[in-house]
Write a protein that holds these residues in place. Structure first.
Motif, PDB file in Angstrom:
ATOM      1  N   THR A  45     -40.573  -5.445   3.810  1.00 45.23           N
ATOM      2  CA  THR A  45     -40.889  -6.161   5.049  1.00 45.23           C
ATOM      3  C   THR A  45     -40.601  -5.377   6.321  1.00 45.23           C
ATOM      4  O   THR A  45     -40.911  -5.853   7.410  1.00 45.23           O
ATOM      5  CB  THR A  45     -40.117  -7.493   5.123  1.00 45.23           C
ATOM      6  OG1 THR A  45     -38.715  -7.221   5.172  1.00 45.23           O
ATOM      7  CG2 THR A  45     -40.446  -8.384   3.927  1.00 45.23           C
ATOM      8  N   ARG A  46     -40.004  -4.213   6.207  1.00 44.94           N
ATOM      9  CA  ARG A  46     -39.686  -3.415   7.383  1.00 44.94           C
ATOM     10  C   ARG A  46     -40.238  -2.006   7.217  1.00 44.94           C
ATOM     11  O   ARG A  46     -40.338  -1.499   6.107  1.00 44.94           O
ATOM     12  CB  ARG A  46     -38.175  -3.367   7.606  1.00 44.94           C
ATOM     13  CG  ARG A  46     -37.631  -4.701   8.107  1.00 44.94           C
ATOM     14  CD  ARG A  46     -36.232  -4.908   7.586  1.00 44.94           C
ATOM     15  NE  ARG A  46     -35.628  -6.169   8.006  1.00 44.94           N
ATOM     16  CZ  ARG A  46     -35.704  -7.297   7.317  1.00 44.94           C
ATOM     17  NH1 ARG A  46     -36.408  -7.365   6.209  1.00 44.94           N
ATOM     18  NH2 ARG A  46     -35.083  -8.379   7.740  1.00 44.94           N
TER      19      ARG A  46
ATOM     20  N   ASP B 146     -36.051  -5.378  -2.607  1.00 46.41           N
ATOM     21  CA  ASP B 146     -37.048  -6.451  -2.592  1.00 46.41           C
ATOM     22  C   ASP B 146     -37.443  -6.938  -1.198  1.00 46.41           C
ATOM     23  O   ASP B 146     -38.531  -7.480  -1.028  1.00 46.41           O
ATOM     24  CB  ASP B 146     -36.542  -7.657  -3.393  1.00 46.41           C
ATOM     25  CG  ASP B 146     -36.273  -7.315  -4.843  1.00 46.41           C
ATOM     26  OD1 ASP B 146     -36.845  -6.321  -5.342  1.00 46.41           O
ATOM     27  OD2 ASP B 146     -35.474  -8.026  -5.484  1.00 46.41           O
ATOM     28  N   THR B 147     -36.561  -6.774  -0.214  1.00 48.67           N
ATOM     29  CA  THR B 147     -36.838  -7.300   1.125  1.00 48.67           C
ATOM     30  C   THR B 147     -36.966  -6.197   2.161  1.00 48.67           C
ATOM     31  O   THR B 147     -37.995  -6.070   2.827  1.00 48.67           O
ATOM     32  CB  THR B 147     -35.758  -8.309   1.554  1.00 48.67           C
ATOM     33  OG1 THR B 147     -35.708  -9.353   0.578  1.00 48.67           O
ATOM     34  CG2 THR B 147     -36.062  -8.904   2.917  1.00 48.67           C
TER      35      THR B 147
ATOM     36  N   CYS C  15     -30.413  -5.544  -4.307  1.00 40.82           N
ATOM     37  CA  CYS C  15     -31.657  -6.323  -4.470  1.00 40.82           C
ATOM     38  C   CYS C  15     -32.338  -6.545  -3.127  1.00 40.82           C
ATOM     39  O   CYS C  15     -33.569  -6.426  -3.020  1.00 40.82           O
ATOM     40  CB  CYS C  15     -31.365  -7.673  -5.137  1.00 40.82           C
ATOM     41  SG  CYS C  15     -31.034  -7.545  -6.890  1.00 40.82           S
ATOM     42  N   TRP C  16     -31.570  -6.865  -2.091  1.00 46.53           N
ATOM     43  CA  TRP C  16     -32.138  -7.084  -0.758  1.00 46.53           C
ATOM     44  C   TRP C  16     -32.857  -5.831  -0.265  1.00 46.53           C
ATOM     45  O   TRP C  16     -33.966  -5.907   0.283  1.00 46.53           O
ATOM     46  CB  TRP C  16     -31.037  -7.518   0.211  1.00 46.53           C
ATOM     47  CG  TRP C  16     -31.494  -7.571   1.624  1.00 46.53           C
ATOM     48  CD1 TRP C  16     -32.257  -8.525   2.216  1.00 46.53           C
ATOM     49  CD2 TRP C  16     -31.220  -6.591   2.642  1.00 46.53           C
ATOM     50  NE1 TRP C  16     -32.483  -8.207   3.541  1.00 46.53           N
ATOM     51  CE2 TRP C  16     -31.853  -7.027   3.825  1.00 46.53           C
ATOM     52  CE3 TRP C  16     -30.497  -5.399   2.668  1.00 46.53           C
ATOM     53  CZ2 TRP C  16     -31.783  -6.309   5.013  1.00 46.53           C
ATOM     54  CZ3 TRP C  16     -30.429  -4.687   3.861  1.00 46.53           C
ATOM     55  CH2 TRP C  16     -31.074  -5.146   5.007  1.00 46.53           C
TER      56      TRP C  16
ATOM     57  N   GLN D 261     -38.538  -3.572  12.425  1.00 40.83           N
ATOM     58  CA  GLN D 261     -39.353  -4.766  12.225  1.00 40.83           C
ATOM     59  C   GLN D 261     -39.942  -5.079  13.595  1.00 40.83           C
ATOM     60  O   GLN D 261     -39.299  -5.717  14.433  1.00 40.83           O
ATOM     61  CB  GLN D 261     -38.503  -5.916  11.688  1.00 40.83           C
ATOM     62  CG  GLN D 261     -39.324  -7.077  11.211  1.00 40.83           C
ATOM     63  CD  GLN D 261     -38.475  -8.070  10.421  1.00 40.83           C
ATOM     64  OE1 GLN D 261     -37.294  -8.238  10.681  1.00 40.83           O
ATOM     65  NE2 GLN D 261     -39.095  -8.728   9.462  1.00 40.83           N
TER      66      GLN D 261
END
Length: 155
Positions: free
Chosen positions: A55-56, A50-51, A46-47, A74
């Motif tokens: 975000t990167r 979803d992340t 999930c990370w 990042q």
């Protein structure tokens, strides 16, 4: 260094999330058997979906149809660099790191665990220098780590 296998570096997409997650889990198990697991495989999947991908700036190394390496940036932080077990020492990590340096040409930083001798040797061979040794209080695993930095033309 040229990889021995035909490998291309491309931007990761949401469709790559499941394969990236399996690579990440396999690589950490193989390269970091000493590391305390703080997240389940499901949480990690999930990370990544979803992340990490949201975000990167995430890039993959692909050989044929298979993802064999992943890089996530990042800003100036090289947040993740993992290879599929069995694909080490083929120049793929160097290709991904070259992409990171291309995208952040004036400075890169990263953390790795002090006990990860293979990663330390790799980063030091590619011009990274130790900035700080951590006692593990700065990461979820509680494992002593190292902050590295790369700048071009630094000897």
């Amino acid at each position: 260094m040229k990889p021995r296998d035909a490998t291309r570096i491309e931007r990761a997409t949401a469709d790559d999330a499941a394969e990236i997650a399996e690579l990440y889990l396999a690589s950490r198990t193989d390269a970091l058997p000493f590391l305390r697991r703080v997240h389940s495989d499901a949480q990690t999947r999930c990370w990544i979906a979803d992340t990490l991908l949201a975000t990167r700036e995430t890039w993959i190394a692909r050989s044929g149809q298979s993802i064999v390496g992943v890089l996530a940036l990042q800003g100036e932080d090289l947040d993740q660099l993992y290879l599929l077990p069995g694909w080490y020492r083929r120049g793929i990590g160097s290709l991904l790191l070259a992409k990171a340096k291309e995208l952040s040409p004036t400075r890169l930083t990263l953390f790795t665990f002090q006990r990860n001798a293979r990663a330390r040797a790799f980063y030091e061979a590619h011009g990274f220098h130790i900035v700080e040794m951590g006692d593990g209080t700065g990461n979820e695993e509680g494992e002593p780590d190292i902050l590295y930095e790369w700048r071009p033309n630094r000897s």
